[in-house]
Scaffold this motif. Structure first.
Motif, PDB file in Angstrom:
ATOM      1  N   ASP A   8      -0.860  31.937 -41.916  1.00 50.05           N
ATOM      2  CA  ASP A   8      -0.701  31.330 -43.239  1.00 50.05           C
ATOM      3  C   ASP A   8      -0.963  32.327 -44.358  1.00 50.05           C
ATOM      4  N   GLY A   9      -1.206  33.593 -44.014  1.00 48.45           N
ATOM      5  CA  GLY A   9      -1.382  34.640 -45.010  1.00 48.45           C
ATOM      6  C   GLY A   9      -2.815  34.927 -45.370  1.00 48.45           C
ATOM      7  N   GLN A  10      -3.735  34.053 -44.995  1.00 53.97           N
ATOM      8  CA  GLN A  10      -5.139  34.278 -45.335  1.00 53.97           C
ATOM      9  C   GLN A  10      -5.744  35.350 -44.418  1.00 53.97           C
ATOM     10  N   PRO A  11      -6.655  36.161 -44.964  1.00 50.67           N
ATOM     11  CA  PRO A  11      -7.254  37.231 -44.149  1.00 50.67           C
ATOM     12  C   PRO A  11      -8.231  36.672 -43.122  1.00 50.67           C
ATOM     13  N   ILE A  12      -8.362  37.370 -42.002  1.00 49.02           N
ATOM     14  CA  ILE A  12      -9.394  37.040 -41.017  1.00 49.02           C
ATOM     15  C   ILE A  12     -10.696  37.659 -41.516  1.00 49.02           C
ATOM     16  N   THR A  13     -11.723  36.856 -41.620  1.00 49.99           N
ATOM     17  CA  THR A  13     -12.976  37.299 -42.233  1.00 49.99           C
ATOM     18  C   THR A  13     -14.111  37.337 -41.209  1.00 49.99           C
ATOM     19  N   VAL A  14     -15.212  37.958 -41.614  1.00 52.35           N
ATOM     20  CA  VAL A  14     -16.400  37.973 -40.752  1.00 52.35           C
ATOM     21  C   VAL A  14     -16.931  36.562 -40.568  1.00 52.35           C
ATOM     22  N   ASP A  15     -16.700  35.698 -41.564  1.00 50.26           N
ATOM     23  CA  ASP A  15     -17.121  34.298 -41.443  1.00 50.26           C
ATOM     24  C   ASP A  15     -16.392  33.623 -40.274  1.00 50.26           C
ATOM     25  N   ASP A  16     -15.113  33.966 -40.100  1.00 51.59           N
ATOM     26  CA  ASP A  16     -14.348  33.440 -38.965  1.00 51.59           C
ATOM     27  C   ASP A  16     -14.975  33.890 -37.641  1.00 51.59           C
ATOM     28  N   VAL A  17     -15.406  35.161 -37.592  1.00 53.43           N
ATOM     29  CA  VAL A  17     -15.982  35.702 -36.364  1.00 53.43           C
ATOM     30  C   VAL A  17     -17.285  34.995 -36.021  1.00 53.43           C
ATOM     31  N   VAL A  18     -18.176  34.880 -37.007  1.00 56.50           N
ATOM     32  CA  VAL A  18     -19.469  34.231 -36.768  1.00 56.50           C
ATOM     33  C   VAL A  18     -19.273  32.777 -36.368  1.00 56.50           C
ATOM     34  N   TRP A  19     -18.401  32.087 -37.082  1.00 57.19           N
ATOM     35  CA  TRP A  19     -18.140  30.668 -36.789  1.00 57.19           C
ATOM     36  C   TRP A  19     -17.553  30.500 -35.392  1.00 57.19           C
ATOM     37  N   SER A  20     -16.649  31.381 -35.009  1.00 60.18           N
ATOM     38  CA  SER A  20     -16.032  31.305 -33.686  1.00 60.18           C
ATOM     39  C   SER A  20     -17.074  31.471 -32.589  1.00 60.18           C
ATOM     40  N   ARG A  47     -17.074  43.397 -43.625  1.00 60.23           N
ATOM     41  CA  ARG A  47     -16.269  43.977 -42.551  1.00 60.23           C
ATOM     42  C   ARG A  47     -17.034  44.052 -41.222  1.00 60.23           C
ATOM     43  N   GLU A  48     -18.323  43.693 -41.210  1.00 60.32           N
ATOM     44  CA  GLU A  48     -19.137  43.914 -40.022  1.00 60.32           C
ATOM     45  C   GLU A  48     -19.920  42.661 -39.625  1.00 60.32           C
ATOM     46  N   VAL A  49     -19.968  42.454 -38.307  1.00 61.88           N
ATOM     47  CA  VAL A  49     -20.789  41.387 -37.733  1.00 61.88           C
ATOM     48  C   VAL A  49     -21.724  42.021 -36.718  1.00 61.88           C
ATOM     49  N   GLU A  50     -22.994  41.623 -36.762  1.00 60.06           N
ATOM     50  CA  GLU A  50     -23.994  42.151 -35.831  1.00 60.06           C
ATOM     51  C   GLU A  50     -24.378  41.065 -34.837  1.00 60.06           C
ATOM     52  N   PHE A  51     -24.259  41.386 -33.539  1.00 55.79           N
ATOM     53  CA  PHE A  51     -24.654  40.462 -32.485  1.00 55.79           C
ATOM     54  C   PHE A  51     -26.011  40.880 -31.927  1.00 55.79           C
ATOM     55  N   ARG A  59     -24.673  46.942 -20.336  1.00 51.35           N
ATOM     56  CA  ARG A  59     -23.789  47.914 -20.972  1.00 51.35           C
ATOM     57  C   ARG A  59     -22.395  47.355 -21.251  1.00 51.35           C
ATOM     58  N   GLU A  60     -21.993  46.348 -20.501  1.00 50.18           N
ATOM     59  CA  GLU A  60     -20.654  45.795 -20.662  1.00 50.18           C
ATOM     60  C   GLU A  60     -20.585  44.756 -21.782  1.00 50.18           C
ATOM     61  N   LEU A  61     -21.723  44.177 -22.132  1.00 46.97           N
ATOM     62  CA  LEU A  61     -21.725  43.041 -23.055  1.00 46.97           C
ATOM     63  C   LEU A  61     -21.124  43.363 -24.427  1.00 46.97           C
ATOM     64  N   PRO A  62     -21.397  44.527 -25.019  1.00 51.83           N
ATOM     65  CA  PRO A  62     -20.738  44.824 -26.304  1.00 51.83           C
ATOM     66  C   PRO A  62     -19.217  44.793 -26.213  1.00 51.83           C
ATOM     67  N   LYS A  63     -18.677  45.269 -25.086  1.00 47.73           N
ATOM     68  CA  LYS A  63     -17.225  45.226 -24.917  1.00 47.73           C
ATOM     69  C   LYS A  63     -16.723  43.783 -24.830  1.00 47.73           C
ATOM     70  N   ILE A  64     -17.455  42.939 -24.101  1.00 48.86           N
ATOM     71  CA  ILE A  64     -17.064  41.532 -23.995  1.00 48.86           C
ATOM     72  C   ILE A  64     -17.094  40.873 -25.362  1.00 48.86           C
ATOM     73  N   ILE A  65     -18.118  41.186 -26.136  1.00 51.92           N
ATOM     74  CA  ILE A  65     -18.205  40.630 -27.490  1.00 51.92           C
ATOM     75  C   ILE A  65     -17.029  41.110 -28.327  1.00 51.92           C
ATOM     76  N   GLY A  66     -16.588  42.349 -28.078  1.00 55.13           N
ATOM     77  CA  GLY A  66     -15.416  42.859 -28.789  1.00 55.13           C
ATOM     78  C   GLY A  66     -14.147  42.096 -28.449  1.00 55.13           C
ATOM     79  N   ASP A  67     -14.148  41.414 -27.293  1.00 56.04           N
ATOM     80  CA  ASP A  67     -12.999  40.603 -26.881  1.00 56.04           C
ATOM     81  C   ASP A  67     -13.110  39.150 -27.340  1.00 56.04           C
ATOM     82  N   LEU A  68     -14.123  38.850 -28.135  1.00 58.86           N
ATOM     83  CA  LEU A  68     -14.336  37.473 -28.589  1.00 58.86           C
ATOM     84  C   LEU A  68     -13.083  36.894 -29.241  1.00 58.86           C
ATOM     85  N   VAL A  69     -12.705  35.710 -28.805  1.00 57.06           N
ATOM     86  CA  VAL A  69     -11.579  35.004 -29.429  1.00 57.06           C
ATOM     87  C   VAL A  69     -12.003  34.568 -30.826  1.00 57.06           C
ATOM     88  N   VAL A  70     -11.255  35.004 -31.830  1.00 59.97           N
ATOM     89  CA  VAL A  70     -11.571  34.647 -33.219  1.00 59.97           C
ATOM     90  C   VAL A  70     -10.642  33.511 -33.654  1.00 59.97           C
TER      91      VAL A  70
END
Length: 495
Positions: A8-20, A47-51, A59-70
């Motif tokens: 719909d043209g709206q940007p994907i935001t860090v709020d979307d990531v945290v909420w997801s 631009r940044e989200v901290e988990f 060691r693998e968990l950061p990569k899995i978090i990088g695959d988080l469905v937003v």
């Protein structure tokens, strides 16, 4: 410089990531198995989200978090065309808002779905996207009958690319006119990726399969060699490991760091694990059947089962040894027919029941079966997903992939040992140990794999000469050759 955006043209935001993250952690059990060591997510800039993790060394968990469905927070918290507030926890027939190269153009539930390429897709010029996702439209038609689907492919115009799984059809049926004319190409793509473990999963939630000796006994009547020769045109290879085709597969006797890991659990493991190489039966002679069926009968006897009147009976209760293999198609008949016949030779009453896919999915998700055939795909770097496959916690979690219902403290410990491996050598040793323990506990009856991908396609495509070996063929890198397509359309217009 290039902000990701929704359709719909709206940007994907860090709020979307945290909420997801919050929504998935609260409502999707399959994610909780990966998020077990993730406590929360916090936006620290636009631009940044901290988990935050509650343990170190995963060691693998950061990569899995990088695959988080937003997911688009603004869309799911909004209202639909009728003014009704959307609910992400409920099914819907409203096409959801996405951000990828394609979006749903139309669909007919249970019949068809059409995907349209997004003209202003924000990621089209990313290096990983160049040369891929070339089709303007992808139309998927659902045909419930396999024979009808095959006929549709041979006629053309509906099914352009067919991934073939049937050895018999690959060997004997690709002789229809379009193949002979060169208008349908039959091609084999070799793969180098880990081979999936396809097996009969023995559900230990059923008391019948809780004795290891019984599970081992059920391994011996599976005659792979005869099946491969008479049914599969010698196109398959017997699976010998849960990590087949990689350096992670155990072999020989445990030694080095693997042995060091296993020594901690020696009194809780089968003694032969330390002294014998794990081997599945090989039906390589006429005498093999008698040999292996006798071994199965002997193991049943050790577990308290005897043959009376041609039936395998419990020596104390007199109850017959009887179970059902659950399946969804004629393929299950091919997979289990020979096995069922051999089981009946030792008095085991095994049957196959075919049900519709929807019922099958629901029953598997709720572990409502005795035995199923299923596939577990591994990677070159196993980690947190092993909890979903083998852990005691996942055994009681509906929808998990712990199909055998494994609840073993040793397996739990080895899974964590894999997840928290300190380096590659440590990971390989820990995975060897896990693989060996799984094999020697006979949680499944391994079947076979095929180290190639079989594709047949109408000759209307262009494709890069080099296809990725880890997957065999990358159809998303193909494109329509308009001249070829025009020629095929003219030639087969009547179809």
């Amino acid at each position: 410089e290039r902000r990701a955006k929704w359709h719909d043209g709206q940007p994907i935001t860090v709020d979307d990531v945290v909420w997801s993250f919050q929504v998935l952690k609260a409502n999707a059990p399959q994610y909780n198995r990966y998020f077990e060591n993730v406590t929360d997510a916090v936006a620290i800039s636009d631009r940044e989200v901290e988990f935050h993790f509650n343990q170190k060394g995963n060691r693998e968990l950061p990569k899995i978090i990088g695959d988080l469905v937003v997911l688009p927070k603004h869309w799911w918290e909004g209202t639909d065309a009728s003014g009704k507030k959307r609910d992400i926890t409920r099914p819907t027939l409203e096409p959801p808002l996405g951000s990828a190269a394609y979006k749903i153009a139309s669909f007919k539930p249970g019949s068809e779905i059409v995907w349209q390429r997004v003209a202003d897709y924000w990621g089209a010029k990313l290096p990983v996207k160049i040369g891929r996702e070339n089709f303007d439209t992808q139309r998927f038609t659902y045909i419930l009958d396999e024979n009808a689907a095959w006929q549709a492919f041979t006629k053309g115009g509906l099914d352009d690319i067919k991934a073939e799984n049937s050895s018999r059809r690959w060997a004997t049926a690709y002789n229809f006119p379009a193949v002979k004319a060169g208008d349908v190409i039959k091609k084999e793509f070799k793969t180098t990726s880990p081979e999936a473990m396809q097996a009969f999963m023995l559900n230990q939630r059923r008391p019948l399969f809780q004795d290891r000796r019984v599970r081992e006994a059920l391994t011996y009547p599976y005659d792979f060699e005869t099946m491969n020769r008479t049914l599969f045109f010698n196109s398959n290879t017997r699976t010998q490991s849960y990590f087949q085709g990689t350096e992670l597969a155990s072999s020989g006797l445990p030694q080095g760091k693997e042995l060091e890991i296993l020594e901690k659990y020696r009194d809780k493991l089968p003694p032969e694990l330390f002294t014998q190489e794990f081997k599945l039966p090989v039906y390589d002679s006429p005498q093999a059947e008698r040999k292996y069926l006798k071994q199965a009968v002997d193991l049943f006897a050790q577990a308290g089962w005897v043959i009376k009147g041609g039936k395998m009976m419990n020596a104390k209760s007199g109850a017959p040894f009887k179970f059902e293999i659950l399946g969804t198609s004629d393929t299950d008949q091919i997979l289990s027919g020979n096995y069922i016949a051999n089981l009946r030779k030792i008095g085991v009453d095994a049957t196959l029941r075919i049900i519709d896919p929807s019922q099958y999915v629901n029953r598997v998700n709720n572990f409502d079966y005795d035995v199923i055939t299923n596939v577990l795909q591994q990677s070159d770097s196993p980690g947190n997903e092993q909890r979903d496959f083998w852990s005691s916690k996942s055994a009681d979690s509906p929808g998990s992939r712990n199909y055998s219902g494994i609840k073993d403290p040793v397996v739990d410990a080895l899974v964590d040992r894999v997840i928290f491996a300190t380096d590659r050598d440590d990971l390989v040793a820990a995975t060897h140990a896990l693989d060996r323990v799984l094999l020697w506990n006979y949680y499944t009856v391994p079947q076979y794999y095929r180290a190639v991908v079989w594709l047949a396609y109408w000759n209307k495509f262009g494709m890069p000469e080099k296809q990725p070996s880890y997957r065999g063929a990358d159809i998303d890198s193909w494109w329509i050759d308009t001249a070829k397509e025009k020629a095929l359309t003219a030639k087969y217009r009547g179809n």
